[in-house]
Design an enzyme around this catalytic site. Structure first.
Site, PDB file in Angstrom:
ATOM      1  N   ASN A   8      44.005  11.334  32.003  1.00 29.43           N
ATOM      2  CA  ASN A   8      44.370  10.998  33.209  1.00 29.43           C
ATOM      3  C   ASN A   8      45.661  11.580  33.738  1.00 29.43           C
ATOM      4  OD1 ASN A   8      45.001   9.687  35.794  1.00 29.43           O
ATOM      5  ND2 ASN A   8      44.798   7.538  35.075  1.00 29.43           N
ATOM      6  N   ARG A  92      39.653  11.439  34.861  1.00 27.99           N
ATOM      7  CA  ARG A  92      39.652  10.672  35.747  1.00 27.99           C
ATOM      8  C   ARG A  92      39.805  11.567  36.977  1.00 27.99           C
ATOM      9  NH1 ARG A  92      44.588   7.718  38.656  1.00 27.99           N
ATOM     10  NH2 ARG A  92      43.292   6.671  40.531  1.00 27.99           N
ATOM     11  N   HIS A 180      39.775   3.587  43.444  1.00 25.81           N
ATOM     12  CA  HIS A 180      39.702   2.889  42.401  1.00 25.81           C
ATOM     13  C   HIS A 180      38.625   2.232  41.774  1.00 25.81           C
ATOM     14  CE1 HIS A 180      44.082   1.989  44.457  1.00 25.81           C
ATOM     15  NE2 HIS A 180      44.249   2.778  43.395  1.00 25.81           N
ATOM     16  N   LEU A 208      46.001  -4.350  42.651  1.00 20.16           N
ATOM     17  CA  LEU A 208      47.279  -4.067  43.388  1.00 20.16           C
ATOM     18  C   LEU A 208      48.237  -3.281  42.202  1.00 20.16           C
ATOM     19  CD1 LEU A 208      47.723  -7.827  44.660  1.00 20.16           C
ATOM     20  CD2 LEU A 208      46.525  -5.811  45.639  1.00 20.16           C
ATOM     21  N   SER A 210      50.803   0.605  42.258  1.00 18.68           N
ATOM     22  CA  SER A 210      51.385   1.504  43.091  1.00 18.68           C
ATOM     23  C   SER A 210      50.553   1.977  44.102  1.00 18.68           C
ATOM     24  CB  SER A 210      52.060   2.640  42.324  1.00 18.68           C
ATOM     25  OG  SER A 210      52.890   3.498  43.054  1.00 18.68           O
ATOM     26  N   GLY A 211      49.407   2.190  43.444  1.00 16.58           N
ATOM     27  CA  GLY A 211      48.308   2.420  44.235  1.00 16.58           C
ATOM     28  C   GLY A 211      47.332   1.083  44.540  1.00 16.58           C
ATOM     29  N   ARG A 240      52.802   4.886  50.345  1.00 13.89           N
ATOM     30  CA  ARG A 240      51.586   5.112  51.199  1.00 13.89           C
ATOM     31  C   ARG A 240      51.301   3.976  52.277  1.00 13.89           C
ATOM     32  NH1 ARG A 240      47.079   6.569  47.065  1.00 13.89           N
ATOM     33  NH2 ARG A 240      48.573   5.812  45.672  1.00 13.89           N
ATOM     34  N   GLY A 327      48.782  -3.334  38.018  1.00 16.79           N
ATOM     35  CA  GLY A 327      49.948  -3.751  37.476  1.00 16.79           C
ATOM     36  C   GLY A 327      50.848  -4.782  38.045  1.00 16.79           C
ATOM     37  N   ASN A 331      50.752  -8.793  36.551  1.00 17.03           N
ATOM     38  CA  ASN A 331      52.141  -9.115  36.047  1.00 17.03           C
ATOM     39  C   ASN A 331      53.045  -9.894  36.889  1.00 17.03           C
ATOM     40  OD1 ASN A 331      52.072  -7.659  33.584  1.00 17.03           O
ATOM     41  ND2 ASN A 331      51.757  -6.034  34.576  1.00 17.03           N
ATOM     42  N   GLU A 378      40.674   1.297  33.088  1.00 17.83           N
ATOM     43  CA  GLU A 378      39.796   2.455  33.609  1.00 17.83           C
ATOM     44  C   GLU A 378      39.615   3.351  32.532  1.00 17.83           C
ATOM     45  OE1 GLU A 378      42.151   3.234  38.095  1.00 17.83           O
ATOM     46  OE2 GLU A 378      43.297   2.487  36.243  1.00 17.83           O
TER      47      GLU A 378
END
Length: 404
Positions: A8, A92, A180, A208, A210-211, A240, A327, A331, A378
């Site tokens: 990746n 990926r 995703h 949910l 960073s992307g 973004r 992430g 968390n 993933e």
């Protein structure tokens, strides 16, 4: 021992995992590592199956100036020091465009077709393709498999797939793809073992990180996604903006004099949580901050998740379960609590104690819909697809077993 390597690649890092192939096609993670700081402070770090450190090495900047060099360093380490020689490599690839609805064996023709979608995923696609080209050059007989983040969403109904634009543009590939997909596919295949009662029902999954995006699942299939033609749409993300009036983009071009390349860079790198807060794109830093703009960014993130949950529930004509993953979803106790509070109208009631201990099921016993936290994987999904394509000539549809 036969192994599969999963890659990746990003702009400044290459993440990799090595899986051993055991009886009846079972995959077991043996090595997890990454080469980060590419072009600045290169560092190779890797751990074994039981968490032990296998490598932690710094390199001079001139030794690892780009992704192909990082692949060469990591590959030499795997081959020469660990005697790992994979039988195939799975990658990926963020955008498969209209051409690819399932994983595919890679050749130079496939790479050429995927290069057409670089402008649709400029943060990801060029870097996804760099290690593929490197391996094609240096190991031309090594099978490589491209696994697409768009593929899982390709069976959407026409009303979910189209924009209200002339049909010719849709025929050219201007359509709602969703992203995703590898994460959502893993969740869909894992739910029968985690929560069999709702696995085939109406489920919203919130990826949910960073992307960030959300997906509506019905009977384990994607029926709607918050993302569209590119990975800019839907929820606000680290850098973004998510959903934005196209008129804003016209304003930036016509009134602010921004060239398209500058607008693209602005949308991918300067917006989202970073732009709204003026502080950071990292949710952990924003949650630790007392700055009002940090609070606004978090409020906006939660608000947009709730709005999109309503949209996806409408697409499903109801809701039977909600799942947090990735992430932030896996968390952040606070984000889960705030989102669930906004879903009370759908019947969600949080169990604060279970949420605090990051349990798998975090909804209260009285909750009409269960709320789950399900870690995504993933890389395992990519390894499964790669192995299945080698063995069967097609993508594998069985539920993968999660590996530790």
């Amino acid at each position: 021992m036969d192994t599969i390597l999963v890659v990746n690649a990003g702009s400044s890092s290459v993440k990799f995992q090595v899986y051993s192939i055991e009886g009846e096609g079972t995959l077991r993670r043996q090595i997890k590592g990454q080469m980060d700081g590419i072009g600045s402070r290169p560092r190779l770090r890797a751990g074994g199956a039981s968490g032990q450190s296998l490598a932690d090495r710094a390199y001079p900047i001139e030794a690892v100036p780009d992704v192909p060099a990082a692949m060469a360093v990591a590959g030499d380490w795997l081959r020469n020091e660990l005697q790992v020689t994979p039988i195939a490599v799975g990658h990926r690839v963020v955008h498969g465009g209209p051409d690819y609805s399932r994983p595919v064996l890679i050749d130079h023709g496939v790479v050429s077709r995927l290069e057409r979608f670089v402008s649709l995923a400029p943060l990801h696609q060029p870097h996804n393709l760099a290690p593929i080209r490197s391996l094609l050059t240096n190991f031309p007989k090594l099978p490589q498999v491209a696994c697409f983040d768009t593929a899982f969403h390709r069976n959407h109904d026409a009303v979910a797939d189209h924009y209200a634009i002339p049909h010719q543009l849709h025929a050219e590939g201007v359509r709602r793809y969703g992203f995703h997909g590898l994460s959502y596919e893993y969740i869909a295949r894992t739910l029968p073992g985690v929560a069999p009662a709702i696995a085939k029902q109406r489920v919203i999954v919130a990826h949910l990180g960073s992307g960030a995006s959300m997906c509506a699942l019905m009977d384990g299939r994607s029926v709607e996604s918050t993302m569209g033609f590119t990975a800019l749409d839907g929820l606000p993300m680290g850098t973004r903006p998510g959903q934005i009036d196209p008129g804003v983009l016209l304003y930036l071009i016509s009134e602010k004099g921004m060239p398209p390349s500058k607008v693209q860079d602005f949308l991918y790198r300067e917006c989202g949580l970073k732009g709204l807060s003026g502080i950071s794109n990292d949710m952990r830093e924003l949650e630790a901050s007392d700055d009002p703009q940090a609070r606004l960014a978090i409020d906006y993130f939660v608000y947009r998740i709730a709005l999109n949950a309503g949209m996806l529930a409408a697409a499903l004509q109801g809701l039977d379960a909600f799942v947090f993953t990735a992430g932030i979803g896996e968390n952040s106790e606070s984000i889960r609590a705030r989102v669930t509070a906004r879903l009370e109208w759908l019947g969600a009631v949080l169990d604060a104690g279970e949420n605090a201990r990051h349990a798998r099921l975090i909804s209260h016993a009285d909750s009409r819909i269960p709320v789950y936290v399900v870690p995504t994987d993933e890389e395992l999904m990519i390894a499964q697809h790669t192995l299945s394509l080698l063995m069967n000539g097609q993508s594998h549809n069985a539920r993968p077993e999660r590996v530790s």
